[in-house]
Design an enzyme around this catalytic site. Structure first.
Site, mmCIF file in Angstrom:
data_model
loop_
_atom_site.group_PDB
_atom_site.id
_atom_site.type_symbol
_atom_site.label_atom_id
_atom_site.label_comp_id
_atom_site.label_asym_id
_atom_site.label_seq_id
_atom_site.Cartn_x
_atom_site.Cartn_y
_atom_site.Cartn_z
ATOM 1 N N GLU A 199 0.833 -1.204 0.000
ATOM 2 C CA GLU A 199 0.000 0.000 0.000
ATOM 3 C C GLU A 199 0.864 1.249 0.000
ATOM 4 O O GLU A 199 0.397 2.337 0.275
ATOM 5 C CB GLU A 199 -1.004 -0.015 1.162
ATOM 6 C CG GLU A 199 -0.405 -0.215 2.529
ATOM 7 C CD GLU A 199 -1.494 -0.236 3.608
ATOM 8 O OE1 GLU A 199 -1.935 -1.335 3.954
ATOM 9 O OE2 GLU A 199 -1.882 0.846 4.089
ATOM 10 N N CYS A 250 -3.008 -4.642 4.052
ATOM 11 C CA CYS A 250 -1.854 -5.431 4.508
ATOM 12 C C CYS A 250 -1.926 -6.882 4.047
ATOM 13 O O CYS A 250 -1.086 -7.691 4.417
ATOM 14 C CB CYS A 250 -1.749 -5.382 6.028
ATOM 15 S SG CYS A 250 -1.446 -3.723 6.637
ATOM 16 N N HIS A 283 -0.513 -11.998 11.071
ATOM 17 C CA HIS A 283 -0.298 -10.582 10.778
ATOM 18 C C HIS A 283 -0.001 -9.889 12.105
ATOM 19 O O HIS A 283 -0.597 -10.205 13.137
ATOM 20 C CB HIS A 283 -1.513 -9.961 10.107
ATOM 21 C CG HIS A 283 -1.317 -8.494 9.838
ATOM 22 N ND1 HIS A 283 -0.299 -8.031 9.056
ATOM 23 C CD2 HIS A 283 -1.988 -7.389 10.276
ATOM 24 C CE1 HIS A 283 -0.340 -6.718 9.014
ATOM 25 N NE2 HIS A 283 -1.348 -6.291 9.752
#
Lengths: 383, 162, 348
Positions: free
Chosen positions: C81, C113, C236
């Site tokens: 991003e 993400c 994550h």
């Protein structure tokens, strides 16, 4: 080949000419040179200049300067070889007169460096190297020379302070030169403490960029004698080139082109380094003073610095250099500097150098480099 | 400033892959490429890819940058002796200026060289830096593999995911 | 989901910039940090670094491990991003730099993400269908966070690259994967904005935890397994607490997630976060080990993947710098230098 002499010289003061442009400076020097020669015309005009387009937004200097100097119609052209532009212009003029193509040649070297901010000047100067590979990496003109110095320090186990006598000597000699930019004295201590520009080169190591123009007038020696003028003979004029990039040379510290052009000049003049009474070298940085002392045969490899330390480069020394300040103290209007060298040697050989006079000077050598020796021009003069 | 577009494109192999040339007649290696061999004057030069390994031959730290590089100063430039022989001029990166020395081992990486103005092209190319890992010899040191304990205790007033 | 033919990871590589700023240093400037900081320190990209340069280095490391001809790579996909250009691909430049051009599919992915694992999943499909032999999937970011915002403590920089290919050539084989996607906009950045907006605590339960844990549960259910069937797990990692808690909710121990939990040292590398966790885990995994991985992207959902490590790991991981070599290569900077490096100083 005809024997060639310089019968006129002219120069502007080197410095920050805020009130004058490129052409103003060039015309002043050109007219001063003609006046000094006692002429009001010439057969051709060579203009040595590196950055007119980049820094002044002006190309096509041959026609422009001829016209503004009242010489409209005269054959005129610009010669560009980075910081050797002035020396190469002189070489071209020498060839034209020596070869019998013209009888009177006018050379003017000019550079106007203060119209743009320093970062723009840096950007222009680094075009002397490989634009695609070096300028793109942010490798400045100063940092190229700095890398030579760093390597020299390494190979010969020296320190920066060992170079101090080059700028100290240059400033001492400039004191009596009214055309020099810096006539103040500097100390070894100040040199050691100066701020870095591109390590290991500091502010007092490098020549200041400046505005300035210098001119010389060449004629066949026979003609000079017929005119009853004291000409300064050009015994040799040589031009040699090398790879633009230091990294493309077999041995960057050898300055092969500078060495070859000096050797050929000695051969042409029938002289040896021991016959030279004074030299104006391309001492834009003290490492270049050391390396060109070596390339011109005044010192063995790695010994150039010692000539400075031993006082051999001083006015009373074995091989005086920067006798009127050199690049360092006279100032470095890059494309004009090669012509300033010739003007200063003529002053010395005429015995007209005032307080800076080298006693009994009869033979002088000038060497002008472009892009750390990618172009090398050597001239030998005699009175 | 589209002036950089064609030039940057034309030089992509040299800038991204450190592509120079080898003389087909005498074997001499050059960087950058050129039309005629400087050793034997043969015109038969073939593209040659350099490994990117080398050592610092000389260097300088630039404090007065040219236009376009003001935002990066001070930065260190070097002449790097490539393992295959030629010297190449390039910036060093990921290294403190005062820790650079002649003979320091370096490796090629691709980084942003400069921006062609605020709205112009981003130009990428080779730079050199101290190797992250010694040339591959099949050995990874225990120190490098030893894991650092994560912080299980940490807590923040506000934790934001994305 | 998985293709009919076995697929897996043939080579992998990571990259983390060398600059670090301590969360405590950020707290010093903004006067926050009461009750603890979300991480110890984070990686900061240098002036000459961005998603393109970081992706190139990670990809070169992956190539060193895979030892394949880059011309055999059929797709180069970069998920991020923080692509350096709004319009002009990153992937083409990465493909050019590793000499995978010109017969190659290339694309940039923007998927919060989760862009890195999304590229991996798609690559598995390309390879499984026989469209290409190898594909390169990269997750990379120079993460943005507004000065003084809670995000600023964690936004790091890094990249991970995977050369994916046939199962028989792999150092880790894909066992199963799934994607769990809803439109849950907890975090976003509008065009022309430097920094993202986020929903504060809304990014927690309904966003990160719901998607990560549900995706993980569903994958375990599909495989008929529990956390105990895995040697390692990677989540994550926007901070240390979230992945630790998600792991706990799914039954994973702190030891299982330890090698791949790097956020405390390098920060949240956004699309690079769980992929870098995976490269670090592969650096220590043994043949036969199973690795469980769950990514998360704000508004993008979660991908869950199950991998099994093969004998090829032993030789291949030695061929390039391990992830921790980059993590341990650090030069600490203060907030002022960090502000300069990250372009937070208004110059005009």
């Amino acid at each position: 080949m005809r024997d060639v002499s310089i019968i006129g010289v002219g120069q502007t003061k080197v410095g920050e000419h805020w009130d004058r442009g490129l052409a103003d400076l060039a015309v002043e020097a050109t007219l001063a040179g003609l006046d000094d020669a006692g002429l009001d015309n010439a057969d051709i005009l060579y203009v040595g200049n590196m950055l007119g387009g980049v820094l002044s937004g002006q190309e096509h200097l041959g026609a422009l300067i001829a016209d503004l100097a009242g010489l409209r119609g005269m054959p005129a052209l610009r010669v560009e070889a980075a910081d050797a532009s002035g020396g190469v212009a002189l070489h071209q003029a020498y060839q034209a007169v020596a070869g019998g193509m013209v009888d009177t040649a006018l050379v003017v070297g000019v550079e106007k460096m203060t119209d743009r901010l320093p970062q723009a000047t840096e950007e222009g100067l680094m075009l002397a190297g490989l634009g695609d590979y070096e300028a793109a990496q942010g490798v400045t003109y100063v940092s190229q020379t700095a890398m030579l110095m760093q390597r020299y320090l390494h190979e010969h186990s020296l320190e920066v302070g060992d170079f101090a006598q080059f700028p100290v000597n240059a400033h001492r000699n400039a004191a009596a030169n009214p055309f020099a930019m810096y006539r103040n004295q500097i100390s070894e201590k100040a040199y050691r403490q100066a701020k870095m520009i591109a390590s290991p080169i500091n502010l007092l190591d490098g020549a200041p960029w400046a505005d300035g123009a210098a001119a010389v007038v060449l004629v066949p020696t026979e003609q000079a004698q017929a005119m009853g003028r004291q000409g300064i003979r050009i015994l040799a004029s040589t031009l040699v080139t090398d790879a633009l990039s230091l990294t493309e040379r077999d041995d960057p510290l050898a300055l092969a082109a500078a060495r070859a052009s000096a050797q050929r000049a000695y051969q042409q003049a029938g002289l040896t380094p021991g016959d030279i009474h004074l030299a104006e070298l391309h001492d834009a940085f003290s490492i270049l003073a050391a390396l060109t002392l070596e390339a011109c045969g005044f010192a063995a490899r790695g010994q150039g610095v010692k000539l400075g330390q031993a006082g051999d480069i001083a006015r009373a020394g074995r091989i005086p250099i920067a006798t009127l300040g050199g690049f360092k103290a006279r100032g470095n209007p890059v494309g004009a500097s090669g012509v300033y060298q010739a003007v200063e040697i003529v002053q010395q050989l005429r015995g007209a150098a005032g307080q800076s006079q080298i006693p009994a000077a009869r033979v002088g050598l000038a060497q002008n480099l472009g892009g750390n020796g990618a172009t090398a021009v050597t001239h030998i003069f005699m009175n | 400033m589209p002036m950089e577009l064609a030039r940057n494109w034309r030089l992509r192999r040299q800038r991204l892959s450190l592509e120079g040339a080898q003389c087909a007649a005498c074997g001499h290696l050059v960087f950058p490429t050129r039309p005629v061999c400087p050793k034997c004057r043969s015109r038969q030069l073939q593209p040659y890819r350099f490994s990117g390994r080398g050592e610092v031959y000389s260097f300088s730290t630039v404090y007065e940058p040219p236009a376009g590089f003001e935002g990066y100063a001070p930065y260190t430039v070097a002449q790097v002796r490539l393992a295959e022989g030629p010297l190449v001029t390039a910036q060093l990166t990921d290294v403190d200026a005062d820790s650079v020395y002649i003979g320091m081992k370096v490796e090629m990486v691709t980084r942003k060289l400069f921006e062609d103005g605020e709205n112009g092209l981003l130009v990428y190319g080779y730079k050199f830096r101290p190797p992250v890992m010694a040339p591959t010899n099949g050995h990874v040191s225990a120190d490098v593999l030893a894991h650092t304990e994560p912080q299980h205790e940490a807590q923040a007033p506000v934790l934001v995911a994305n | 989901m998985k293709p009919n033919r076995p697929v897996g990871i043939v080579g992998y590589g990571a990259y983390v910039p060398r600059f670090r700023i301590k969360a405590a240093e950020i707290a010093r400037v903004w006067g926050a940090g009461e009750g603890g900081l979300p991480i110890e320190e984070k990686a900061v990209s240098g002036l000459d670094e961005d998603v393109i340069s970081m992706s190139i280095e990670a990809a070169r490391n992956a190539l060193r491990r895979a030892q394949i001809d880059p011309q055999e790579i059929g797709a180069v996909w970069v998920g991020s991003e923080s692509h350096p250009y709004a319009v002009k691909p990153s992937s083409t430049l990465v493909a050019e730099a590793i000499e995978a051009t010109p017969l190659v599919s290339a694309a940039d992915w923007q998927f919060a993400c989760k862009a890195g694992t999304e590229a991996m999943q798609a690559a598995f499909g390309y390879i499984g269908s026989g469209m290409v032999h190898y594909a390169l999937a990269i997750g990379a970011d120079t993460a943005q966070g507004r000065p003084g915002d809670a995000l600023e403590y964690t936004t790091g920089a890094g990249a991970a690259a995977f050369i994916l290919g046939p199962g028989e050539e792999s150092l880790a084989v894909l066992e199963e994967s799934l994607s769990y996607v809803t439109d849950t906009p907890d975090f976003f950045r509008r065009p022309y904005m430097h920094y993202p907006e986020h929903g504060n605590r809304f990014t927690g339960d309904p966003a990160y935890f719901h998607h990560s844990v549900t995706a993980g549960q569903k994958l375990l259910e599909q495989l008929g397994r529990t956390a105990k069937d895995y040697t390692w797990a990677v989540f994550h990692q926007p901070n240390v607490k979230f992945p630790s808690k998600a792991a706990q909710m799914l039954g994973f121990s702190p030891e299982q997630i330890a090698p791949g939990l790097l956020v405390g040292q390098i920060g949240n590398t956004y699309a690079g976060a769980s992929p870098i966790g995976l490269t670090a885990t592969l650096d220590v995994a043994q043949p036969g080990d199973r690795i469980f991985m769950v990514s998360f992207g704000s508004g993008a959902g979660s991908d869950a993947l199950s991998l099994q490590v093969t004998d090829a790991i032993v030789e291949r991981r030695k061929r390039a710098a391990p992830t921790l070599a980059y993590v341990k290569r650090r030069e600490e900077v203060d907030y002022a230098t960090y502000a300069r490096l990250r372009g937070k100083l208004q110059m005009a």
